[in-house]
Design a protein around this motif. Sequence first.
Motif, PDB file in Angstrom:
ATOM      1  N   SER A  26       0.837  -1.205   0.000  1.00 18.19           N
ATOM      2  CA  SER A  26       0.000   0.000   0.000  1.00 18.19           C
ATOM      3  C   SER A  26       0.871   1.254   0.000  1.00 18.19           C
ATOM      4  CB  SER A  26      -0.956   0.003   1.201  1.00 18.19           C
ATOM      5  OG  SER A  26      -0.248  -0.136   2.412  1.00 18.19           O
ATOM      6  N   GLN A  27       1.559   1.535   1.109  1.00 17.86           N
ATOM      7  CA  GLN A  27       2.333   2.768   1.193  1.00 17.86           C
ATOM      8  C   GLN A  27       3.692   2.679   0.502  1.00 17.86           C
ATOM      9  OE1 GLN A  27       2.787   3.924   5.258  1.00 17.86           O
ATOM     10  NE2 GLN A  27       0.636   4.343   5.573  1.00 17.86           N
ATOM     11  N   VAL A  28       4.272   1.478   0.468  1.00 15.05           N
ATOM     12  CA  VAL A  28       5.645   1.324   0.009  1.00 15.05           C
ATOM     13  C   VAL A  28       5.671   0.452  -1.248  1.00 15.05           C
ATOM     14  CG1 VAL A  28       7.930   0.433   0.625  1.00 15.05           C
ATOM     15  CG2 VAL A  28       6.535   1.571   2.352  1.00 15.05           C
ATOM     16  N   GLU A  29       6.422   0.873  -2.236  1.00 11.57           N
ATOM     17  CA  GLU A  29       6.560   0.081  -3.456  1.00 11.57           C
ATOM     18  C   GLU A  29       7.260  -1.240  -3.141  1.00 11.57           C
ATOM     19  OE1 GLU A  29       5.223   0.827  -6.299  1.00 11.57           O
ATOM     20  OE2 GLU A  29       4.459   2.734  -5.527  1.00 11.57           O
ATOM     21  N   ASN A  30       6.990  -2.254  -3.963  1.00 10.88           N
ATOM     22  CA  ASN A  30       7.500  -3.592  -3.688  1.00 10.88           C
ATOM     23  C   ASN A  30       9.016  -3.655  -3.576  1.00 10.88           C
ATOM     24  OD1 ASN A  30       4.841  -4.280  -3.807  1.00 10.88           O
ATOM     25  ND2 ASN A  30       5.026  -5.726  -5.500  1.00 10.88           N
ATOM     26  N   GLU A  31       9.704  -2.882  -4.392  1.00  7.84           N
ATOM     27  CA  GLU A  31      11.170  -2.888  -4.355  1.00  7.84           C
ATOM     28  C   GLU A  31      11.675  -2.377  -3.007  1.00  7.84           C
ATOM     29  OE1 GLU A  31      14.943  -0.947  -6.790  1.00  7.84           O
ATOM     30  OE2 GLU A  31      12.986  -1.140  -7.763  1.00  7.84           O
ATOM     31  N   ALA A  32      11.059  -1.304  -2.511  1.00  7.95           N
ATOM     32  CA  ALA A  32      11.453  -0.758  -1.213  1.00  7.95           C
ATOM     33  C   ALA A  32      11.073  -1.715  -0.090  1.00  7.95           C
ATOM     34  CB  ALA A  32      10.797   0.599  -0.994  1.00  7.95           C
ATOM     35  N   ALA A  33       9.916  -2.355  -0.211  1.00  5.99           N
ATOM     36  CA  ALA A  33       9.484  -3.314   0.802  1.00  5.99           C
ATOM     37  C   ALA A  33      10.460  -4.480   0.889  1.00  5.99           C
ATOM     38  CB  ALA A  33       8.081  -3.820   0.484  1.00  5.99           C
ATOM     39  N   THR A  34      10.884  -4.969  -0.260  1.00  5.84           N
ATOM     40  CA  THR A  34      11.858  -6.062  -0.279  1.00  5.84           C
ATOM     41  C   THR A  34      13.177  -5.628   0.341  1.00  5.84           C
ATOM     42  OG1 THR A  34      10.847  -7.033  -2.253  1.00  5.84           O
ATOM     43  CG2 THR A  34      13.120  -7.659  -1.770  1.00  5.84           C
ATOM     44  N   ALA A  35      13.582  -4.409   0.085  1.00  2.00           N
ATOM     45  CA  ALA A  35      14.822  -3.892   0.674  1.00  2.00           C
ATOM     46  C   ALA A  35      14.726  -3.842   2.191  1.00  2.00           C
ATOM     47  CB  ALA A  35      15.127  -2.505   0.116  1.00  2.00           C
ATOM     48  N   CYS A  36      13.540  -3.509   2.713  1.00  2.00           N
ATOM     49  CA  CYS A  36      13.346  -3.484   4.163  1.00  2.00           C
ATOM     50  C   CYS A  36      13.434  -4.896   4.753  1.00  2.00           C
ATOM     51  CB  CYS A  36      11.997  -2.856   4.504  1.00  2.00           C
ATOM     52  SG  CYS A  36      11.902  -1.076   4.225  1.00  2.00           S
ATOM     53  N   VAL A  37      12.847  -5.869   4.067  1.00  2.00           N
ATOM     54  CA  VAL A  37      12.930  -7.252   4.528  1.00  2.00           C
ATOM     55  C   VAL A  37      14.378  -7.728   4.508  1.00  2.00           C
ATOM     56  CG1 VAL A  37      12.285  -9.640   4.008  1.00  2.00           C
ATOM     57  CG2 VAL A  37      10.571  -7.828   3.868  1.00  2.00           C
ATOM     58  N   ARG A  38      15.102  -7.384   3.465  1.00  2.00           N
ATOM     59  CA  ARG A  38      16.521  -7.772   3.401  1.00  2.00           C
ATOM     60  C   ARG A  38      17.307  -7.121   4.530  1.00  2.00           C
ATOM     61  NH1 ARG A  38      16.219 -12.159   1.152  1.00  2.00           N
ATOM     62  NH2 ARG A  38      18.468 -12.166   1.551  1.00  2.00           N
ATOM     63  N   ALA A  39      16.992  -5.875   4.853  1.00  2.00           N
ATOM     64  CA  ALA A  39      17.669  -5.196   5.962  1.00  2.00           C
ATOM     65  C   ALA A  39      17.363  -5.896   7.282  1.00  2.00           C
ATOM     66  CB  ALA A  39      17.239  -3.732   6.021  1.00  2.00           C
ATOM     67  N   ALA A  40      16.118  -6.350   7.432  1.00  2.00           N
ATOM     68  CA  ALA A  40      15.749  -7.080   8.646  1.00  2.00           C
ATOM     69  C   ALA A  40      16.545  -8.373   8.760  1.00  2.00           C
ATOM     70  CB  ALA A  40      14.248  -7.370   8.647  1.00  2.00           C
ATOM     71  N   LEU A  41      16.642  -9.113   7.672  1.00  2.00           N
ATOM     72  CA  LEU A  41      17.417 -10.353   7.679  1.00  2.00           C
ATOM     73  C   LEU A  41      18.883 -10.074   7.978  1.00  2.00           C
ATOM     74  CD1 LEU A  41      15.764 -11.991   4.554  1.00  2.00           C
ATOM     75  CD2 LEU A  41      15.624 -12.889   6.892  1.00  2.00           C
ATOM     76  N   ASP A  42      19.422  -9.025   7.368  1.00  2.00           N
ATOM     77  CA  ASP A  42      20.831  -8.676   7.604  1.00  2.00           C
ATOM     78  C   ASP A  42      21.083  -8.296   9.057  1.00  2.00           C
ATOM     79  OD1 ASP A  42      21.357  -9.133   4.937  1.00  2.00           O
ATOM     80  OD2 ASP A  42      21.322  -7.010   4.354  1.00  2.00           O
ATOM     81  N   ALA A  43      20.054  -7.740   9.706  1.00  2.00           N
ATOM     82  CA  ALA A  43      20.190  -7.318  11.106  1.00  2.00           C
ATOM     83  C   ALA A  43      19.990  -8.484  12.077  1.00  2.00           C
ATOM     84  CB  ALA A  43      19.196  -6.213  11.413  1.00  2.00           C
ATOM     85  N   GLY A  44      19.661  -9.653  11.560  1.00  2.00           N
ATOM     86  CA  GLY A  44      19.489 -10.820  12.418  1.00  2.00           C
ATOM     87  C   GLY A  44      18.057 -11.151  12.757  1.00  2.00           C
TER      88      GLY A  44
END
Length: 336
Positions: A26-44
Amino acid sequence: MKYRYLGNSGLKITEIVYGNWLTHGSQVENEAATACVRAALDAGITSFDTADVYANTVAEEVLGEALKGERRASLEIFTKVYWPTGPKGPNDCGLSRKHIMESIDGSLQRLQTDYVDLYQAHRFDTETPLEETMQAFADVVRAGKALYIGVSEWTADQIRAGHELARDLGIQLISSQPQYSMLWRVIESEVVPTCEELGVSQIVWSPIAQGVLTGKYVPGEDLPEGSRATDTKGGADMIKRFMNDDVLGRVQKLKPIAEGLDLSMAQLAVAWVLQNKNLAAAIIGASRPEQVTENVKASGVEIPADAMRAIDEALGDVVVSDPAMTAQNGPQKRPV
């Protein structure tokens, strides 16, 4: 990243969970959403929370795509059922057997997984016998489509009744997902003691009070462009209860406390909820990867007792703690 047990079970989850309410689809484009998920995974972060209603099922699709290729056994994926989805017909919401059985299959397909670790009743359904709901959840668990069950925004009495039925059916109700923050403490006097007794953990949402506890909303100043308070798709409605000068002015008094602990305001807010020993995790959302990177630094932070007292003094009487608010904020009937 620290892990905590979820309720009286052997399941460990990260004490900071990534959630995609009000953002993905809704608020965030899919590419940005995926980047946030990747950041979460990278953070543990290995624990992810979503729901079928978020962006009318699209949020689950986005999360499933973002997690594709990850080792499934190394993730803990949570979703929820209750609110209207799809064309929003008379059986497209609630906790009837029909809706639960159809919804779990839809969620699994969108998430691209054979099972979820935690399947949660997104609200209490006043129009379905609780026995029917819990039997349906038990069948979902026995079918291997969910490992554990939980609830969201249920009162202490509702949690107790659901927990008893789950135990009789041989399944584990191990979690409660309420709103909880420095400003919203309605679970402390009834829900938390009941859950401690029953072996149920809290996975709390909105620990930063939809962004209010970041301190970015200043009394007398224009709202920051692109902020939750300016979102016409639902964000502004959720945040409006905190958007008054009294609350915002009190929040500004938290800045020196955060600075004294070498924390950002957001980190202080997340760390504060994690001081509650009944909490398994705090859910954070993000529209940018750097928000994830910053907020996960609250994991493992111990706030000294004098700072906890200073927080209470700074916020004073703007804190909402009436336990009746849980029932009042719950739907009295299905929305469709």
